[in-house]
Design an enzyme around this catalytic site. Sequence first.
Site, PDB file in Angstrom:
ATOM      1  N   GLU A  90       0.873  -1.178   0.000  1.00  0.00           N
ATOM      2  CA  GLU A  90       0.000   0.000   0.000  1.00  0.00           C
ATOM      3  C   GLU A  90       0.904   1.220   0.000  1.00  0.00           C
ATOM      4  O   GLU A  90       1.903   1.247   0.730  1.00  0.00           O
ATOM      5  CB  GLU A  90      -0.899   0.011   1.233  1.00  0.00           C
ATOM      6  CG  GLU A  90      -1.725   1.287   1.395  1.00  0.00           C
ATOM      7  CD  GLU A  90      -2.544   1.293   2.699  1.00  0.00           C
ATOM      8  OE1 GLU A  90      -3.040   0.218   3.096  1.00  0.00           O
ATOM      9  OE2 GLU A  90      -2.672   2.364   3.310  1.00  0.00           O
TER      10      GLU A  90
ATOM     11  N   GLU B 166      -1.936  11.040   4.232  1.00  0.00           N
ATOM     12  CA  GLU B 166      -3.044  10.903   5.160  1.00  0.00           C
ATOM     13  C   GLU B 166      -2.821  11.899   6.287  1.00  0.00           C
ATOM     14  O   GLU B 166      -1.691  12.311   6.561  1.00  0.00           O
ATOM     15  CB  GLU B 166      -3.185   9.475   5.695  1.00  0.00           C
ATOM     16  CG  GLU B 166      -1.981   8.936   6.407  1.00  0.00           C
ATOM     17  CD  GLU B 166      -2.168   7.474   6.806  1.00  0.00           C
ATOM     18  OE1 GLU B 166      -3.316   7.024   6.904  1.00  0.00           O
ATOM     19  OE2 GLU B 166      -1.142   6.789   7.029  1.00  0.00           O
TER      20      GLU B 166
END
Length: 322
Positions: free
Chosen positions: A166, A171
């Site tokens: 990933e 974020e």
Amino acid sequence: MNTRSQQFHVWQRLAVLIWLFNGPAILAADPTPPGWSLTWNDEFDGKTIDPKKWDFDLGNGFYNYDANQWIHGWGNNELQYYTSDSRNAFLKNGQLHIRVLKESLHNCGYTSARMKTRTRDGRPLFNQTYGRFEFRAKLPTGQGIWPALWMLPQDEKYGPWAASGEIDVLEARGQEPNKILGTIHYGSRWPANAHSGGEYTFPDGGTIADFHTYAVEWEPGEIRWFVDDHQYATKKSWWSSSKTENGQGAKPKTAADLNPWPAPFNQPFYLVMNVAIGGNFLGNPDASTTFPAEMIVDYVRVYEKTDGYEPPPPREKSSLPF
């Protein structure tokens, strides 16, 4: 400032000079970063979200076929229910809006949207191995609000998360609006997964509530993170193993247990954009959190390196998990 950054800022200044003589319409066409060529983009200039580019994840979780059980809250105890409703994801004034509403739906207290380029009606939409992946966005703030711009493997060649990887371009914890994180997840499938990356604190009072350009440059054996073309993190070491014990991921014990370097980051990945609410990463909203909460994306652009990619350097011994 690195050489590529210097070149990019020269192009920015040149664009301003062009604008002075020719007007704002020309300035709207941002220069391509030197050394890269555009392969895919969405400027969100239409009236509706393009179904040839985006699909939606729906609901509040997924079925784990290895464990034969439903995983609620997307594995993080998140509180939102993802929809494809035009109240949660829509275009306005040339920008994409992902809006979180405080409302009850299917036993969840919030609705939001999670958009992806993996497939639609069984057909691939967009994925790419290596390149520059760039998002220009302003993000929502507040306790328990979790905006993210990231990538997942098109096919889980090396096994379930996180063995196939990933890449988190960005974020943020909404309660820490002056800070962002860039992260890669890798290793064996859960619970023997691993992660690493870097964080960036905005200078001079800047926050995620302003528009910024977030990017990852991904090459064989190296991943770099940028904010407004400032490089703040680099990773050159990771590992991937498909080893399992008792149906769960297991830490590799020898080199024979590892997938070939630079796995898992040598396969096609697709794009994901979402705003989650609450959960293990940042905690739940409280009385101070304001809704609706909205992420606004001005554009998404993906590039290939003009001169191609060099073979990956040898794996760093420090990246080995044993």
